[in-house]
Design a protein around this motif. Structure first.
Motif, PDB file in Angstrom:
ATOM      1  N   THR A  27       0.833  -1.205   0.000  1.00  0.00           N
ATOM      2  CA  THR A  27       0.000   0.000   0.000  1.00  0.00           C
ATOM      3  C   THR A  27       0.867   1.255   0.000  1.00  0.00           C
ATOM      4  OG1 THR A  27      -1.800  -1.141   1.150  1.00  0.00           O
ATOM      5  CG2 THR A  27      -1.804   1.266   1.242  1.00  0.00           C
ATOM      6  N   LEU A  30       2.081   2.707  -3.360  1.00  0.00           N
ATOM      7  CA  LEU A  30       1.206   3.568  -4.162  1.00  0.00           C
ATOM      8  C   LEU A  30       1.532   5.041  -3.930  1.00  0.00           C
ATOM      9  CD1 LEU A  30      -2.217   1.707  -3.677  1.00  0.00           C
ATOM     10  CD2 LEU A  30      -0.490   1.384  -5.474  1.00  0.00           C
ATOM     11  N   LYS A 229      -3.384  -2.765  -5.830  1.00  0.00           N
ATOM     12  CA  LYS A 229      -3.347  -2.262  -7.204  1.00  0.00           C
ATOM     13  C   LYS A 229      -4.492  -2.824  -8.037  1.00  0.00           C
ATOM     14  CE  LYS A 229      -1.173  -0.008 -10.540  1.00  0.00           C
ATOM     15  NZ  LYS A 229      -1.166   1.476 -10.560  1.00  0.00           N
ATOM     16  N   ALA A 232      -7.459  -0.793  -7.082  1.00  0.00           N
ATOM     17  CA  ALA A 232      -7.326   0.581  -7.567  1.00  0.00           C
ATOM     18  C   ALA A 232      -7.636   0.657  -9.067  1.00  0.00           C
ATOM     19  CB  ALA A 232      -5.922   1.103  -7.290  1.00  0.00           C
ATOM     20  N   ASP A 233      -7.232  -0.377  -9.833  1.00  0.00           N
ATOM     21  CA  ASP A 233      -7.417  -0.364 -11.292  1.00  0.00           C
ATOM     22  C   ASP A 233      -8.757  -0.945 -11.734  1.00  0.00           C
ATOM     23  OD1 ASP A 233      -4.879   0.625 -11.403  1.00  0.00           O
ATOM     24  OD2 ASP A 233      -4.040  -0.989 -12.631  1.00  0.00           O
ATOM     25  N   THR A 239     -13.856   2.123  -5.508  1.00  0.00           N
ATOM     26  CA  THR A 239     -12.735   2.798  -4.839  1.00  0.00           C
ATOM     27  C   THR A 239     -12.452   4.189  -5.374  1.00  0.00           C
ATOM     28  OG1 THR A 239     -11.079   1.957  -6.384  1.00  0.00           O
ATOM     29  CG2 THR A 239     -11.664   0.539  -4.528  1.00  0.00           C
ATOM     30  N   GLY A 241     -10.506   4.668  -7.654  1.00  0.00           N
ATOM     31  CA  GLY A 241      -9.124   4.589  -8.107  1.00  0.00           C
ATOM     32  C   GLY A 241      -8.111   5.129  -7.124  1.00  0.00           C
ATOM     33  N   THR A 242      -8.505   5.374  -5.864  1.00  0.00           N
ATOM     34  CA  THR A 242      -7.601   5.959  -4.878  1.00  0.00           C
ATOM     35  C   THR A 242      -6.913   4.879  -4.040  1.00  0.00           C
ATOM     36  OG1 THR A 242      -9.286   6.112  -3.153  1.00  0.00           O
ATOM     37  CG2 THR A 242      -9.119   7.960  -4.695  1.00  0.00           C
ATOM     38  N   ALA A 243      -5.731   5.220  -3.476  1.00  0.00           N
ATOM     39  CA  ALA A 243      -5.003   4.290  -2.609  1.00  0.00           C
ATOM     40  C   ALA A 243      -5.799   3.997  -1.344  1.00  0.00           C
ATOM     41  CB  ALA A 243      -3.641   4.868  -2.259  1.00  0.00           C
ATOM     42  N   ALA A 246      -8.742   1.698  -2.228  1.00  0.00           N
ATOM     43  CA  ALA A 246      -8.275   0.336  -2.482  1.00  0.00           C
ATOM     44  C   ALA A 246      -7.862  -0.345  -1.184  1.00  0.00           C
ATOM     45  CB  ALA A 246      -7.096   0.358  -3.453  1.00  0.00           C
TER      46      ALA A 246
END
Length: 400
Positions: A27, A30, A229, A232-233, A239, A241-243, A246
């Motif tokens: 984590t 990222l 990841k 996130a993807d 999410t 797309g944020t750390a 995710a």
């Protein structure tokens, strides 16, 4: 509190911390990806030495636990791992990160062979206690992305290592105090001795579990490394797309799947381990294959169910190892297991990094894991048959 309960307590806390500290970096990376402007795969590869040492150190650690002192090895584990986390948090560049993660892996390698053998020796209802111990491991898995994401966002990525490091040292000091007071002392014999298994069965189980544990290790390590990841993807609707998003989703996966430890431990105390292990892995093959193309809530459901099953078969796997290993060599046997399960699983680091950087997706990653799960099923089918454990042996224990 009696010696058995303290052993269980320190072993369970140690299990949770071992997974938490090893999985902070997936984590944190990222944030480093943005801060240092380096590719994800290149940064993730800095953890390779740590994961290799996490497995490779297990065999000598287990041997020392059997031949020297499990309690002293656990003390080294707590203090060494905590100190290594703090050093990682103070790193000033990629080389420092790699060195710090390597030390975390080296000291962390002590826990699984020594801590689990220590726990088994002090327990009677082993399936139940291994299930409880597994819950703590899952709590560490679940907490890692949340702790790393929260501390990174609120303070900095450095404190994502320093705070867990200080907590780990604190438990080491508590264990040292208990050892000094004599409330944690070495047990020379199992509280529940195992009947010696036939030599042919021991050899067969050794070869079968060598295959299954190595493959299972790559699956477990690959998913735990890739999941922040992946989410996130592939789950932008959940999410954003944020750390942080995710990380929270990964935490939910491991919190939900933690129930597998309780169910798996209950089943392992009452039914033969082989069918639990075999059918549990068979069910994971289609889940991993479907995850290759799934997104958003479907992907979350598939990954969570797979994690639940993977965790649920772990008590049965550990009981197979206990059943076919002499007590005096148990920590060494668990050391051999985790050389396979954790050392070979270091291959998951380049697997994730290379597949993602070369394809930009996780399709072939999940396809590869589905193939490994199929290999486990084929090997597990060759395990010796077992009879159902007599219910008269399933009694309450002060250690539980």
């Amino acid at each position: 509190m009696n010696n058995g309960r303290l052993v269980v307590g320190f072993s369970c806390v140690g299990h949770g911390l071992s997974h938490l500290v090893m999985l902070l970096y997936p984590t944190v990376v990222l944030a480093l990806e943005r801060e240092w402007g380096l590719p994800y795969g290149e940064l993730l590869s800095l953890s390779l030495a740590g994961f290799i040492l996490f497995g490779a150190g297990a065999l000598p650690a287990g041997w020392l636990g059997d031949r020297w002192s499990a309690e002293r090895m656990m003390l080294i584990y707590f203090l060494g791992t905590g100190g290594a986390c703090i050093l990682t948090g103070l790193a000033t560049g990629p080389l420092g990160i790699a060195a710090g993660l390597g030390l975390i892996g080296l000291f962390g390698s002590i826990y699984h062979p020594v801590g689990i053998a220590w726990l088994v020796r002090a327990s009677v209802n082993r399936g139940k206690v291994l299930g409880i111990n597994g819950l703590f491991g899952s709590a560490g898995l679940a907490a890692a992305p949340f702790v790393a994401g929260a501390l990174t966002d609120l303070v900095s990525w450095r404190w994502a290592f320093i705070v867990p490091g200080l907590a780990t040292i604190a438990f080491g000091l508590a264990l040292a105090l208990c050892m000094k007071q004599g409330t944690v002392v070495a047990l020379k014999e199992d509280r529940l001795p195992e009947k010696a298994a036939a030599r042919g069965d021991i050899i067969r189980v050794f070869f079968v579990l060598s295959v299954t544990m190595a493959a299972a290790g790559v699956i477990f390590q690959g998913i735990t490394l890739a999941l922040p990841k992946v989410f996130a993807d592939m789950t932008p609707a959940i999410t954003g797309g944020t750390a942080a998003g995710a990380g929270m989703l990964v935490t939910v996966v491991y919190l939900v799947s933690a129930g597998g430890h309780v169910v798996g431990g209950w089943l392992a105390d009452r039914y033969p381990a082989k069918p639990i292990y075999l059918w549990g892995w068979l069910a994971q093959v289609p889940l991993l294959a479907l995850a290759a193309t799934a997104q958003n809530w479907l992907l979350f459901a598939l990954v969570t169910t797979q994690a639940l099953l993977h965790i649920g078969v772990t008590p049965a796997e550990n009981l197979l190892l206990v059943k076919y290993t002499p007590g005096r060599w148990r920590a060494t046997a668990f050391g051999a297991k985790f050389v396979l399960a954790l050392g070979v699983s270091a291959a998951a680091v380049p697997l994730v990094a290379i597949v993602y950087d070369s394809t930009g997706s996780f399709y072939w990653f999940f396809v590869t894991l589905a193939g490994l799960a199929g290999l486990i099923v084929a090997a597990a089918a060759m395990l010796p048959g077992e009879r159902r454990p007599p219910r008269s042996t399933i009694v309450a224990s002060p250690a539980e």
